[in-house]
Design an enzyme around this catalytic site. Structure first.
Site, mmCIF file in Angstrom:
data_model
loop_
_atom_site.group_PDB
_atom_site.id
_atom_site.type_symbol
_atom_site.label_atom_id
_atom_site.label_comp_id
_atom_site.label_asym_id
_atom_site.label_seq_id
_atom_site.Cartn_x
_atom_site.Cartn_y
_atom_site.Cartn_z
ATOM 1 N N THR A 119 0.803 -1.213 0.000
ATOM 2 C CA THR A 119 0.000 0.000 0.000
ATOM 3 C C THR A 119 0.842 1.271 0.000
ATOM 4 O O THR A 119 1.974 1.267 0.511
ATOM 5 C CB THR A 119 -0.879 0.021 1.270
ATOM 6 O OG1 THR A 119 -1.487 1.314 1.414
ATOM 7 C CG2 THR A 119 -0.066 -0.223 2.533
ATOM 8 N N TYR A 144 -1.715 0.414 9.999
ATOM 9 C CA TYR A 144 -1.934 -0.313 8.745
ATOM 10 C C TYR A 144 -0.665 -0.265 7.888
ATOM 11 O O TYR A 144 -0.145 -1.300 7.448
ATOM 12 C CB TYR A 144 -3.126 0.306 7.993
ATOM 13 C CG TYR A 144 -3.280 -0.208 6.589
ATOM 14 C CD1 TYR A 144 -3.440 -1.565 6.339
ATOM 15 C CD2 TYR A 144 -3.263 0.675 5.497
ATOM 16 C CE1 TYR A 144 -3.567 -2.037 5.037
ATOM 17 C CE2 TYR A 144 -3.392 0.207 4.201
ATOM 18 C CZ TYR A 144 -3.539 -1.145 3.977
ATOM 19 O OH TYR A 144 -3.662 -1.611 2.689
#
Ligand code: UDP
Length: 334
Positions: A119, A144
């Site tokens: 990501t 995250y």
């Protein structure tokens, strides 16, 4: 055409299911492994479903031995930034310990290629409004991003066991299969485009803008929205890069163009026939970066990948999927 097995961990989810669709169109058999905690069995349409959790290394090993895949594509993860701030334990467990379990199973079963969902959240808080290259500083500002960066590094270290990898750093996935076979179905939904689309369609009361005081042109966060089928195609290219003898590498997957939250809301309004809906301006959401836009030259050069859809197609396919009977009946029947 040859039907080679590819294991798709998390293939019942959003990007995973679109990748299975494209794998099948390209002559591969996607074997979905999913615990169905976030994904849906209905999204598994192009190959078998093996219900298992990635933390269960023994079951994974058995599945890998049974199907002898050319590669593993690993999507199975927790993905919401806000949730990661509230519950980092679950993120470290699923995203890092889970990835380690996948690598252990690959070692035992002799699977040598992995494509990993990473990501743009690994980049932290860029201080420029320039597209980010892979060499930008890696300094995630939320759990995250931390867990995805840790997993990337762990995967790369396993090259010592002959495991080669491509880590794909997605920017903002959006849109849906134009034929409506699969689309974005998160519960609860937290992503901007599906939320605005649902609001425009009257399925929600209002949309909130999380923060209007960011250092961007209109004060709202800027993101690079990339169509989910373009992402799916990049996975196939990454698998073929590895099975063709290519080297381990990391690359961004984005379009190179950024849109602010306000621009997305206005675009959805326009494309849904100027439907009026309530837009609230609220506080920032914790963990959000101001500006995330990809420099995608690396993906172009190494994978020969280029996004084919722009914002209009992204929103058009999302609007079509969320207006479909399939989408409405799906929730009614649950
Ligand atoms: N966002 C927003 N309202 C919402 C959902 C998201 O303003 O209801 C903003 C969010 O703060 C971020 C951008 O939209 O700046 C994209 O968020 P999303 O959750 O879709 O993806 P992320 O970039 O967090 O992966």
């Amino acid at each position: 055409m040859d039907k080679d097995n590819i294991i798709v961990l998390g293939g019942a989810g959003y990007i995973g299911s679109h990748t299975c669709l494209r794998l099948s169109e390209e002559g591969y058999t996607p074997i979905v492994v999913d615990n169905l905690s976030r994904g849906y069995a209905e999204a598994v349409q192009w190959g078998p479903l093996e219900k298992a959790d990635i933390l269960d290394t023994l079951s994974l090993t058995e599945i890998f031995k049974k199907y002898k895949p050319l590669a593993v594509i690993h999507f199975a993860a927790l993905i919401e930034v806000g949730e990661s701030v509230k519950d980092p334990t679950s993120f470290w467990k699923n995203n890092v310990v889970g990835a380690l379990s996948v690598l252990e199973a690959m070692k035992v079963a002799g699977v040598k290629n992995i494509v990993f969902s990473s990501t743009a959240a690994v980049y932290g808080q860029p201080d420029t409004e320039e597209p980010l290259g892979e060499d930008s500083s890696l300094d995630p500002i939320n759990p995250y991003g931390q867990t995805k960066l840790a997993a990337e590094r762990m995967i790369r270290d396993h090259e010592s066991f002959g495991i080669k990898s491509v880590c794909l750093r997605y920017f903002n996935a959006c849109g849906a299969d134009p034929e409506g076979r699969v689309g974005e179905m998160h519960n609860p939904e937290t992503h901007l485009i599906p939320l605005v689309v649902q609001t425009a369609l009257g399925l929600r009361q209002q949309i909130s803008i999380f923060g209007t005081d960011y250092p961007t042109a209109d004060g709202t966060c800027v993101r690079d929205y990339v169509h989910v089928l373009d992402l799916a195609d990049a996975h196939i290219k990454a698998v073929e890069h590895l099975t063709g003898g290519g080297e381990t590498f990391v690359c961004n997957l984005g379009t190179g163009s950024g849109y602010s939250v306000r621009e997305i809301i206005n675009a959805v309004k326009e494309m849904s026939g100027n439907r009026d809906f309530e837009v609230l301006e609220t506080d920032r959401r914790s963990g959000d970066q101001a500006f995330l836009v990809a420099d995608n030259k690396h993906a172009q050069k190494i994978l020969g990948w280029q996004p084919t859809s722009g914002l209009e197609e992204n929103i058009r396919t999302a609007l079509k999927f969320h207006s479909s009977d399939k989408y409405r009946n799906f929730w009614k029947n649950r």
